[in-house]
Design a protein around this motif. Structure first.
Motif, PDB file in Angstrom:
ATOM      1  N   LEU A   1      34.371 -20.317 -23.448  1.00 30.39           N
ATOM      2  CA  LEU A   1      34.048 -18.990 -23.972  1.00 30.39           C
ATOM      3  C   LEU A   1      32.643 -18.986 -24.569  1.00 30.39           C
ATOM      4  O   LEU A   1      31.887 -18.014 -24.437  1.00 30.39           O
ATOM      5  N   LYS A   2      32.280 -20.078 -25.223  1.00 26.17           N
ATOM      6  CA  LYS A   2      30.964 -20.193 -25.859  1.00 26.17           C
ATOM      7  C   LYS A   2      29.832 -19.988 -24.856  1.00 26.17           C
ATOM      8  O   LYS A   2      28.730 -19.545 -25.228  1.00 26.17           O
TER       9      LYS A   2
ATOM     10  N   LEU B   1      24.933 -39.886 -30.546  1.00 28.05           N
ATOM     11  CA  LEU B   1      26.207 -39.288 -30.141  1.00 28.05           C
ATOM     12  C   LEU B   1      26.066 -37.777 -30.021  1.00 28.05           C
ATOM     13  O   LEU B   1      26.592 -37.167 -29.073  1.00 28.05           O
ATOM     14  N   ARG B   2      25.360 -37.154 -30.950  1.00 29.49           N
ATOM     15  CA  ARG B   2      25.150 -35.702 -30.874  1.00 29.49           C
ATOM     16  C   ARG B   2      24.357 -35.341 -29.606  1.00 29.49           C
ATOM     17  O   ARG B   2      24.606 -34.310 -28.984  1.00 29.49           O
ATOM     18  N   ARG B   3      23.444 -36.226 -29.216  1.00 21.82           N
ATOM     19  CA  ARG B   3      22.685 -35.996 -27.989  1.00 21.82           C
ATOM     20  C   ARG B   3      23.604 -36.082 -26.766  1.00 21.82           C
ATOM     21  O   ARG B   3      23.516 -35.262 -25.845  1.00 21.82           O
ATOM     22  N   GLN B   4      24.512 -37.054 -26.757  1.00 23.88           N
ATOM     23  CA  GLN B   4      25.456 -37.178 -25.646  1.00 23.88           C
ATOM     24  C   GLN B   4      26.412 -35.979 -25.581  1.00 23.88           C
ATOM     25  O   GLN B   4      26.754 -35.505 -24.495  1.00 23.88           O
ATOM     26  N   VAL B   5      26.847 -35.501 -26.730  1.00 20.57           N
ATOM     27  CA  VAL B   5      27.714 -34.321 -26.758  1.00 20.57           C
ATOM     28  C   VAL B   5      26.975 -33.113 -26.192  1.00 20.57           C
ATOM     29  O   VAL B   5      27.530 -32.334 -25.405  1.00 20.57           O
TER      30      VAL B   5
ATOM     31  N   ARG C   1      27.077 -33.320 -22.559  1.00 18.77           N
ATOM     32  CA  ARG C   1      28.402 -32.980 -22.043  1.00 18.77           C
ATOM     33  C   ARG C   1      28.650 -31.482 -22.062  1.00 18.77           C
ATOM     34  O   ARG C   1      29.339 -30.943 -21.189  1.00 18.77           O
ATOM     35  N   MET C   2      28.096 -30.789 -23.035  1.00 20.84           N
ATOM     36  CA  MET C   2      28.329 -29.354 -23.174  1.00 20.84           C
ATOM     37  C   MET C   2      27.772 -28.571 -21.978  1.00 20.84           C
ATOM     38  O   MET C   2      28.225 -27.461 -21.698  1.00 20.84           O
ATOM     39  N   ARG C   3      26.810 -29.148 -21.266  1.00 18.16           N
ATOM     40  CA  ARG C   3      26.275 -28.458 -20.084  1.00 18.16           C
ATOM     41  C   ARG C   3      27.381 -28.218 -19.062  1.00 18.16           C
ATOM     42  O   ARG C   3      27.385 -27.205 -18.360  1.00 18.16           O
TER      43      ARG C   3
ATOM     44  N   VAL D   1      27.501 -24.517 -21.685  1.00 18.54           N
ATOM     45  CA  VAL D   1      26.905 -24.254 -22.999  1.00 18.54           C
ATOM     46  C   VAL D   1      25.616 -25.058 -23.144  1.00 18.54           C
ATOM     47  O   VAL D   1      25.638 -26.294 -23.068  1.00 18.54           O
ATOM     48  N   VAL D   2      24.517 -24.373 -23.349  1.00 17.59           N
ATOM     49  CA  VAL D   2      23.219 -25.027 -23.586  1.00 17.59           C
ATOM     50  C   VAL D   2      23.005 -25.099 -25.086  1.00 17.59           C
ATOM     51  O   VAL D   2      22.898 -24.075 -25.768  1.00 17.59           O
ATOM     52  N   VAL D   3      22.966 -26.306 -25.600  1.00 17.38           N
ATOM     53  CA  VAL D   3      22.863 -26.496 -27.042  1.00 17.38           C
ATOM     54  C   VAL D   3      21.962 -27.689 -27.324  1.00 17.38           C
ATOM     55  O   VAL D   3      21.914 -28.657 -26.558  1.00 17.38           O
ATOM     56  N   ASP D   4      21.224 -27.626 -28.415  1.00 15.70           N
ATOM     57  CA  ASP D   4      20.356 -28.726 -28.841  1.00 15.70           C
ATOM     58  C   ASP D   4      21.177 -29.724 -29.653  1.00 15.70           C
ATOM     59  O   ASP D   4      22.103 -29.330 -30.372  1.00 15.70           O
ATOM     60  N   PRO D   5      20.877 -31.025 -29.551  1.00 15.42           N
ATOM     61  CA  PRO D   5      21.613 -32.007 -30.353  1.00 15.42           C
ATOM     62  C   PRO D   5      21.631 -31.690 -31.849  1.00 15.42           C
ATOM     63  O   PRO D   5      22.605 -32.001 -32.545  1.00 15.42           O
ATOM     64  N   SER D   6      20.587 -31.049 -32.340  1.00 20.52           N
ATOM     65  CA  SER D   6      20.530 -30.710 -33.765  1.00 20.52           C
ATOM     66  C   SER D   6      21.571 -29.676 -34.168  1.00 20.52           C
ATOM     67  O   SER D   6      21.864 -29.512 -35.353  1.00 20.52           O
TER      68      SER D   6
END
Length: 478
Positions: free
Chosen positions: A299-300, A154-158, A161-163, A167-172
């Motif tokens: 904003l992030k 789920l964190r990977r899917q989120v 979605r953040m893209r 927002v570029v973010v790692d699942p971790s």
């Protein structure tokens, strides 16, 4: 003369059909040929009627295609005025907020106050199928504890979605929460101490006021524009005078005004908060409901110095009942995970796994396209109905997404009294007093457009308009 009266009657009838939602924004109205045949009138008469409707702003001609209902058909009511800055204070509205919410949740009440999507706009069947598969084929894990930071798929899917929010973010870096309020609560817990001062938009989401009271925080309300969001000028003045520890805001589709901060002002906001050492908590719960998804980023997306803690959830898009949100806490992640471990552990294991499976199967984007279109239609229908049935002098917002509408009644009409009288007629609204710790919005109310526009919702708006006019008359006579 007869022809003139005839085309006016045709235009008047079609205008009424548009206001009632028979023809939705963006939809094609009957062709000139078809309307001419149906009414047994000449093509010229129909063209005169359609030209009249164009002058009213209700329809637009498209070359080689026909006539279509304008997306913001005929809206002439002005937007509400911006608020003023008042001194910081401890929150004293929680009891009133709780009372209003309890009253509005009565059985059988038509829900025009709650910012909750109608079940018709939720992918219930698809979610049920995924949850059934999870409980059937992954039951040992689904019925076990799932500790912070949450279910990795789920964190990977989120993170994927953040893209879309820029927002570029790692699942971790993603921590799954019990919805967005839980995420904001934890952010405030790790950023502040009792007695600290936080800044919020004015008007603001009432849940933030309740959190501030629970945590013993003072709040200063920063005026927000119904179109461009938080006033940077007012924030600058407040930051020059008071030691603001954190700012909680929604940069895209604020609640209840629906404003979105333009890109350049988002960057200015980050510079301003950095200069004053103010941490930012971004509530982006409505971000995926922009009518034009590429219109703005979170904003992030512009945060280069780890200033912004990002919070969101699937409550407004998938289901409020699954209670799945997330927080991207940056430098505070370790503290957030520790706090979550010793309080809620993490969100429900079954729903985390079910939502992850739903997102993986690719139906979410199609679902978002559908509900954006539906909310856009609803928004225009409700706006036109408010304009038609509410008292002269009523103001309302023009959100570019979501499903909430902010309405300002003329004069000193009490929206709280309207709330009481509406409940007696089986209708709930959200009076403006619950969205501020000040007295500035007592003549305002929030309406949801997340309920399908139909005969029942039209009757509810007509009833509200009648009650509001009665209140206006009583005020004038007093």
């Amino acid at each position: 003369m007869t022809s003139l009266l005839l085309y006016q009657r045709i235009a008047q009838q079609l205008a009424e059909d548009i206001r009632r939602g028979v023809y939705q924004p963006g939809e094609r109205v009957p062709s000139v040929r078809k309307m001419s045949s149906q009414l047994s009138v000449s093509h010229a008469t129909v063209l005169q009627a359609y030209a009249n409707l164009e002058d009213m702003g209700l329809i637009r001609a498209r070359p080689q295609s026909g006539f279509y209902v304008h997306q913001t058909a005929g809206l002439t009511a002005p937007t509400p005025d911006i608020a003023r800055v008042e001194r910081p204070s401890m929150v004293t509205r929680s009891s009133i907020i709780s009372q209003v919410l309890t009253e509005s949740r009565q059985e059988g009440v038509f829900p025009l106050g709650a910012a909750v999507p109608h079940v018709d706009y939720l992918p219930v069947r698809s979610l049920h199928q995924q949850l059934a598969k999870v409980t059937r084929f992954q039951s040992p894990r689904a019925f076990s504890y799932m500790f912070s930071p949450g279910y990795e798929p789920l964190r990977r899917q989120v993170a994927i979605r953040m893209r879309d929010a820029g927002v570029v973010v790692d699942p971790s870096e993603v921590v799954i929460t019990h919805g967005c309020v839980d995420a904001i609560h934890m952010a405030l817990r790790v950023m502040t101490q009792p007695g600290d001062l936080i800044a919020a938009e004015s008007p603001t989401y009432y849940g933030l006021l309740q959190l501030a009271e629970v945590l013993g925080l003072k709040v200063i309300e920063i005026p927000s524009d119904p179109t461009t969001g938080l006033s940077l000028e007012a924030l600058q003045l407040a930051a020059n005078q008071w030691p603001i520890k954190a700012l909680v805001l929604t940069a895209r589709l604020s609640n209840p005004l629906g404003g979105s901060i333009p890109e350049e002002r988002q960057k200015q906001l980050l510079r301003l908060t950095a200069d004053h050492g103010i941490r930012v908590i971004e509530d982006d719960i409505y971000g995926e409901l922009l009518f034009e998804p590429g219109r703005s980023k979170a904003l992030k997306a512009y945060d280069r110095d780890d200033q912004v803690v990002y919070c969101s959830s699937f409550s407004k898009t998938l289901s409020p009942g699954v209670r799945i949100g997330w927080i991207i806490a940056g430098r505070y992640q370790e503290e957030v995970e520790r706090l979550q471990t010793f309080s809620t552990h993490s969100a429900c294991s079954v729903t985390q796994m079910g939502v992850a499976a739903y997102l993986e199967n690719g139906g979410y984007d199609r679902h978002l396209r559908h509900i954006r279109q539906e909310y856009r239609k609803n928004m225009t229908a409700y706006q036109l109905a408010v304009q038609q049935h509410f008292p002269e002098g009523t103001q309302m917002t023009r959100p570019h997404g979501g499903f909430i509408l902010w309405v300002s009644l003329p004069g000193k009409v009490s929206a709280q009294e309207l709330h009481v009288r509406a409940l007696q007629q089986g209708i709930s609204i959200a009076p403006g007093l619950i969205f501020s710790n000040t007295e500035q919005f007592n003549n305002c109310l929030r309406l949801t457009c997340g309920v399908p526009w139909n005969r029942e919702s039209e009757r509810a708006i007509i009833t509200l308009g009648t009650l509001a006019r009665q209140l206006c008359q009583e005020n004038s006579a007093a």
